[in-house]
Design an enzyme around this catalytic site. Structure first.
Site, short mmCIF file in Angstrom:
data_model
loop_
_atom_site.label_atom_id
_atom_site.label_comp_id
_atom_site.label_asym_id
_atom_site.label_seq_id
_atom_site.Cartn_x
_atom_site.Cartn_y
_atom_site.Cartn_z
N HIS A 13 -9.67 0.85 4.59
CA HIS A 13 -8.34 1.06 5.44
C HIS A 13 -8.62 1.84 6.69
CE1 HIS A 13 -4.46 2.25 6.31
NE2 HIS A 13 -4.00 1.33 5.61
N LYS A 35 -0.07 4.28 -0.17
CA LYS A 35 -0.51 5.36 0.49
C LYS A 35 -0.17 6.61 -0.52
CE LYS A 35 -0.28 2.94 4.66
NZ LYS A 35 -0.49 3.41 6.08
N GLU A 71 -7.16 4.29 7.78
CA GLU A 71 -6.99 5.80 7.52
C GLU A 71 -8.20 6.31 6.78
OE1 GLU A 71 -3.30 5.59 5.51
OE2 GLU A 71 -2.36 4.72 7.37
N SER A 108 3.15 -1.98 10.47
CA SER A 108 4.60 -2.10 10.62
C SER A 108 5.30 -3.50 10.37
CB SER A 108 4.81 -1.72 12.12
OG SER A 108 4.53 -0.46 12.40
N GLU A 149 -5.39 -5.09 10.31
CA GLU A 149 -4.48 -4.46 10.62
C GLU A 149 -4.67 -3.53 11.85
OE1 GLU A 149 -2.56 -2.93 6.84
OE2 GLU A 149 -4.50 -1.85 6.80
N GLY A 178 2.12 2.03 10.87
CA GLY A 178 3.02 3.26 10.56
C GLY A 178 3.74 3.79 12.19
N ASN A 229 0.82 -1.18 0.00
CA ASN A 229 -0.05 0.14 0.08
C ASN A 229 0.79 1.33 -0.04
OD1 ASN A 229 -1.84 2.17 0.60
ND2 ASN A 229 -2.30 1.40 2.24
P1 PGA Z 1 2.49 0.40 7.58
O1 PGA Z 1 1.23 0.24 7.02
O2 PGA Z 1 3.02 -0.85 7.12
O3 PGA Z 1 3.34 1.61 7.43
O4 PGA Z 1 2.36 0.09 9.17
C1 PGA Z 1 0.36 -0.93 6.85
C2 PGA Z 1 -1.06 -0.32 6.30
O5 PGA Z 1 -1.50 0.80 6.55
O6 PGA Z 1 -1.51 -0.92 5.24
#
Ligand code: PGA
Length: 252
Positions: free
Chosen positions: A96, A12, A98, A214, A168, A174, A10
């Site tokens: 997601h 982003k 976010e 992460s 997740e 993140g 992803n």
């Molecule tokens: P990250 O993001 O690996 O940076 O924690 C994962 C995601 O949001 O899909």
């Protein structure tokens, strides 16, 4: 159980017209010999055509990071599932954290988007996961149960057979703070049991449940060695072709 792992990157709101096709090219080169793992990348919408061009004819799947719940029409700024299919995308992320957090997407909206994706022929990767306050309050399973029940409501078994789930935990996205393999497995196992009651055992056994939050080259193998962890949804580390390829290698 014979589930082929899926490693999804992803991107982003990162990369641009130059770096997106470059990253795709590097990922292709560094993963081309892997056979036992599916790989997909999720670039920002406007960069998808340039990435599709680079990956044309390869085994790497491409998807959007979100889609509209609407079919078409006066919805300024939205992107439809049909547009993604017509470009040549195979996947889309849905729900997601976010999107849920910054765009207030509800479980009901996630459900409408999931159905829209399936109707357009896309494979939805439906994202679920609890916030830190929910984990601390002992509400992890209740939260994930509602996200799965509502998010997948009304799907036929045939439709569910094409869905991928991503667990997740929001507190791990993140933040550099990863769920332990045991914490991940506990929720993945719970989700699989829930799928067996909502659909049937065969579907539960066949559904891929990815872990996200992460994931790095250094922790991917241990996470994916858990019986119910069938791959990873990778954010930050997917922006480095070396790291992303190393994660894919540890799955395949
Ligand atoms: P990250 O993001 O690996 O940076 O924690 C994962 C995601 O949001 O899909």
């Amino acid at each position: 159980m014979g589930r082929k792992p899926l490693i999804a990157g992803n991107w982003k709101m990162n990369t641009d017209a130059v770096s997106a096709p470059n990253l795709a090219r590097e990922v292709l080169q560094k993963t081309s010999r892997l056979r036992n793992v599916d790989i997909a990348v999720f670039p920002p919408f406007p960069l998808i055509p340039s990435v599709l061009k680079v990956l044309d004819g390869s085994a790497i799947g491409i998807g959007g990071q979100d889609i509209s719940a609407e079919l078409q029409g006066a919805f300024t700024g939205e992107v439809s599932a049909g547009m993604m299919t017509s470009l040549g995308c195979t996947y889309t992320l849905v729900g997601h954290s976010e999107r849920r957090e910054y765009h207030l997407e509800s479980d009901e909206l996630v459900n409408r988007k999931t159905i829209r994706a399936l109707e357009a022929g896309l494979i939805p990767i439906v994202c679920v996961g609890e916030k830190l306050s929910e984990r601390d309050g002992g509400e992890t399973f209740a939260r994930v149960e509602r996200q799965i029940k509502v998010g997948l409501a009304g799907l036929s078994k045939e439709q569910m057979a094409r869905v991928v789930i991503a667990y997740e935990p929001v507190w791990a996205i993140g933040t550099g703070r990863t769920a332990t393999p045991q914490q991940a497995e506990e929720v993945h196992e719970f989700i699989r049991k829930l799928l067996a009651t909502l659909f049937d055992q065969q579907i539960a056994d066949a559904t891929r449940i990815l872990y996200g939050g992460s994931v790095k080259a250094s922790n991917a193998r241990e996470l994916m060695s858990q019986p119910d962890v069938d791959g990873a949804l990778v954010g930050g580390a997917s922006l480095s072709s070396d790291d992303f390829a190393a994660i894919a290698e540890s799955a395949g």
